[in-house]
Scaffold this active site. Structure first.
Site, mmCIF file in Angstrom:
data_model
loop_
_atom_site.group_PDB
_atom_site.id
_atom_site.type_symbol
_atom_site.label_atom_id
_atom_site.label_comp_id
_atom_site.label_asym_id
_atom_site.label_seq_id
_atom_site.Cartn_x
_atom_site.Cartn_y
_atom_site.Cartn_z
ATOM 1 C CB ALA A 59 -0.864 -0.020 1.252
ATOM 2 N N GLY A 108 0.510 -4.873 0.833
ATOM 3 C CA GLY A 108 -0.712 -4.791 0.047
ATOM 4 C C GLY A 108 -0.571 -5.437 -1.328
ATOM 5 C CD GLU A 127 -2.625 -7.135 2.964
ATOM 6 O OE1 GLU A 127 -2.329 -5.980 2.620
ATOM 7 O OE2 GLU A 127 -3.152 -7.409 4.055
ATOM 8 C CD GLU A 132 1.640 -5.602 5.362
ATOM 9 O OE1 GLU A 132 2.477 -6.517 5.513
ATOM 10 O OE2 GLU A 132 0.825 -5.577 4.427
#
Ligand code: 3HC
Length: 695
Positions: A70, A110, A113, A133
């Site tokens: 992300a 992300g 993911e 993360e």
């Protein structure tokens, strides 16, 4: 075709190739999932989901990597800007045709993911995959803690999520995290893979629909992991939250996702996460040179010379060889050179024995280092790093000589930790080519390099040193010229107070214990014993000789006394502690030595000094010196100082570095504490003067 909201740059493109919809994210540098990416994906997928001509979807990225996470910069927003990544993932999973992710580069956070929300994953062999993360003080926030264990099992998922360490594509294949690995030509292979799946019809592989039991072994694995983690208020908040979330794997997926998101938002707002994110960006910013050197064209470095085949010289030579750069290692002493060769061979052999390096690679790296007794060999080098004994007359002679024999285009660097770069630059007769490259010991392992910009260092020389350091996998930080540069200059006040505390009756174990509980990798007494009390005492003596010490008769008397007593630390078996058979124990005779010294200097002892005072007394002077360094322009940014301390001195990353930590205390509190110590301890030598602290 291109897709994207009109007010945002178009970052997602899609085309139909023989029934396969190829959706490509194009968002340099690392295809991070920003709002524009998510909107682009939603638009593209919403269009494709209705298209009957689509038999499969291939999700890929342009540039150097599949999505690497992300967009961390978005985390300062109050809420995650729409669309939510989980909405994108749900849409991907809802496709009735197979969705394949084509992975390459660094598939992180992300990005992984997103790939987990696809029905299949194929990867280039060189890909690394991970959920890092936790290294940013976060939990995976868009399904990672729920889909990964459903796919590969709780124990392996726990390892990946709690350590944050990425794994290789072949390891991912073994675990069932990816379905196929290709050596090359990912686009072609992935397209063929997706087309074949499309022809075969979709096998339901929606992780969100997969149920997984949490058995006793899983429970145990989670509990054992939690038991081994640091407390939540000591850098363990996010890791603990990660482990807890894996317990939800036998609950409905939607509940897992909801609780994961709540945990993500809680983590995001912790000081731990803010500190770690600060450290991430500070390190990258430190690599950008402020001022005119920013746009300079770097010089070409094809061969490096290293002068001095001692421990530092060897480590520096290996650092260059590890980056594939040929090195000429010069020393006037044949014995030193043969010892250096043996050390280099043994170091690489150890890595091979530990399966950390292929034998062929070890041989290649070792082969890049050529030893030379005659300094004429250095004339081939484009950069020469002097790593001789830390003595000004020796270094003066070397720089005079390098000024004569080095190529006109060569850069001359000194690895000095304390001597004046501008003086050495003058000795060389070509100051524009001279700078400092202060490596930390062991140089082939430690990542920090202080790149010291002299008064007359040419912008292109500075730019070259910075780029080269990055090429070597180091973390370079620019420092101006001053005693000790950024790191060691700040260390001075820290060690001074350590000694004052010892004189006042605190034991080494108490001091180290307090600072290690604060988070430092190693307390000051252990550090001095490791680095050598003799080395520290010599530094103090050299400063004394140059008239740079405060007129305090007790100033650094502890290291000088221990040095005179032959207690040089680990290498002599005694120092602040005793060392026997590799074990460290308290030295029972030390308190009496300290008491005697205290008596001689009229210092009152009070052995009950608390941990809070120890931490404050040691860290406040360090942080204050940081502010002075900023004011003088020795460091350009406070993040540069943090980067030095995080990478060279074992400051805990979850505190963000000393300057970030200072900001968390706040200006008023810093001033209040400094004034308190000035009052209670006295301020005869201006130790507790407060510098300018920005609002
Ligand atoms: N968000 C925003 N910017 C990022 C980014 C990210 N996730 N990852 C990298 N960047 C930026 C860097 O700041 C840098 O910008 P700059 O050029 O302006 O300084 C640029 O991309 C290149 O990065 P590096 O200099 O680090 O390039 P490298 O090639 O050395 O490394 C990398 C690439 C391995 C991807 C490294 O950048 C990295 O580790 N990035 C962070 C990966 C990560 O932690 N991902 C998880 C994010 S959190 C998340 O995904 C939450 C989710 O669960 C909801």
């Amino acid at each position: 075709m291109t897709t994207g909201n009109t007010s945002m740059p178009t970052v997602v493109h899609h085309t139909l190739v023989e029934g396969v919809a190829v959706v490509a994210i194009d968002h340099p540098p690392v295809n991070a999932s920003s709002q524009a990416v998510r909107r682009g994906l939603m638009d593209a997928l919403a269009e494709l989901v209705r298209n009957p001509a689509v038999t499969a979807v291939l999700l890929t990225c342009k540039g150097r990597t599949f999505m690497a996470g992300a967009d961390i910069r978005e985390f300062t927003n109050e809420t995650i800007p729409e669309p939510d990544p989980n909405t994108v993932h749900a849409l991907l999973e809802s496709f009735q045709v197979p969705v394949v992710a084509a992975l390459f580069g660094t598939v992180l956070g992300g990005g992984l993911e997103l790939a987990l929300a696809c029905h299949y994953r194929v990867a280039l062999r060189s890909t690394s995959l991970g959920l890092p993360e936790v290294t940013l003080g976060l939990v995976p926030g868009s399904g990672g803690t729920q889909r990964l264990p459903r796919l590969i099992g709780v124990a392996p998922a726990l390892r990946m999520i709690v350590t944050g360490k990425p794994i290789s594509a072949p390891a991912a294949l073994d675990m069932g995290l990816v379905d196929a690995v290709f050596d090359e030509d990912l686009d072609r292979h992935a397209l063929a893979y997706a087309a074949a799946l499309g022809r075969a019809g979709l096998e339901a592989r929606v992780l969100a629909q997969r149920a997984r039991r949490l058995d006793a072994q899983d429970q145990q694995a989670i509990q054992a992991c939690l038991d081994g983690l640091p407390p939540a208020d000591r850098g363990g908040y996010a890791a603990r939250a990660c482990a807890q979330l894996l317990r939800l794997v036998d609950q409905p997926f939607a509940q897992g996702l909801r609780e994961e998101r709540e945990a993500f938002m809680r983590c995001r707002d912790t000081t731990e996460s803010q500190a770690l994110r600060h450290a991430f960006f500070a390190e990258r910013e430190a690599g950008r040179i402020p001022g005119p050197a920013k746009d300079a064209t770097p010089r070409t470095i094809a061969c490096v010379g290293v002068v001095g085949a001692g421990t530092m010289g060897v480590g520096i030579a290996m650092s260059f060889a590890n980056a594939g750069i040929p090195v000429i290692l010069h020393d006037l002493d044949a014995g030193s050179l043969s010892r250096a060769s043996a050390t280099i061979t043994a170091s690489y052999r150890r890595l091979v024995d530990k399966h950390r390096l292929a034998a062929s690679e070890a041989e290649r790296r070792g082969g890049l280092i050529r030893v030379a007794l005659d300094d004429a060999a250095l004339a081939q080098a484009d950069l020469i790093v002097e790593a001789a004994f830390e003595q000004i007359d020796i270094k003066e002679t070397i720089f005079r000589r390098l000024g004569e024999i080095a190529k006109p285009t060569a850069i001359l660097a000194s690895n000095t930790s304390s001597l004046d770069i501008d003086h050495l630059a003058r000795c060389s007769g070509r100051p524009a080519d001279v700078l400092g490259m202060h490596f930390f010991s062991p140089a082939h392992i430690m990542r920090l390099v202080e790149v010291v910009r002299g008064a007359r260092t040419a912008p292109d020389a500075l730019a070259t040193a910075m780029i080269l350091a990055k090429r070597m996998g180091k973390v370079p930080v620019v420092s101006g010229v001053c005693y000790g540069f950024i790191g060691n200059r700040m260390l001075e006040g820290y060690l001074r107070e350590t000694e004052s505390l010892l004189l006042e009756g605190a034991t080494p174990a108490r001091i180290d214990g307090a600072l290690e509980a604060f988070g430092l990798a190693m307390g000051p007494c252990r550090m001095l014993d490791l680095a050598g009390v003799d080395v520290a005492a010599k530094v103090v003596l050299a400063r004394q000789a140059s008239g740079h010490l405060p007129p305090d008769p007790a100033y650094r008397v502890v290291v000088q006394t221990l040095h005179d007593l032959g207690r040089h630390g680990q290498k002599t078996g005694t120092g602040f502690y005793r060392y026997e058979d590799g074990r460290r124990t308290d030295a029972p005779e030390l308190p009496a030595i300290m008491a005697q010294l205290a008596h001689a200097h009229g210092i009152r002892q009070r052995p009950d000094i608390g941990a809070e005072e120890i931490v404050d007394r040691c860290l406040l002077p360090l942080m204050m010196e940081g502010y002075r360094i900023l004011e003088e322009g020795i460091a350009a940014r406070s993040g540069d100082i943090d980067t030095v301390w995080l990478n060279g001195y074992g400051f805990p990353a979850w505190r963000g570095g000393p300057m970030f930590y200072a900001r968390t205390l706040g200006r008023d509190e810093l001033i209040r504490r400094m004034e308190t110590y000035a009052r209670t301890l006295g301020n005869a030598f201006a130790y507790w003067d407060v510098p300018r602290i920005p609002e």
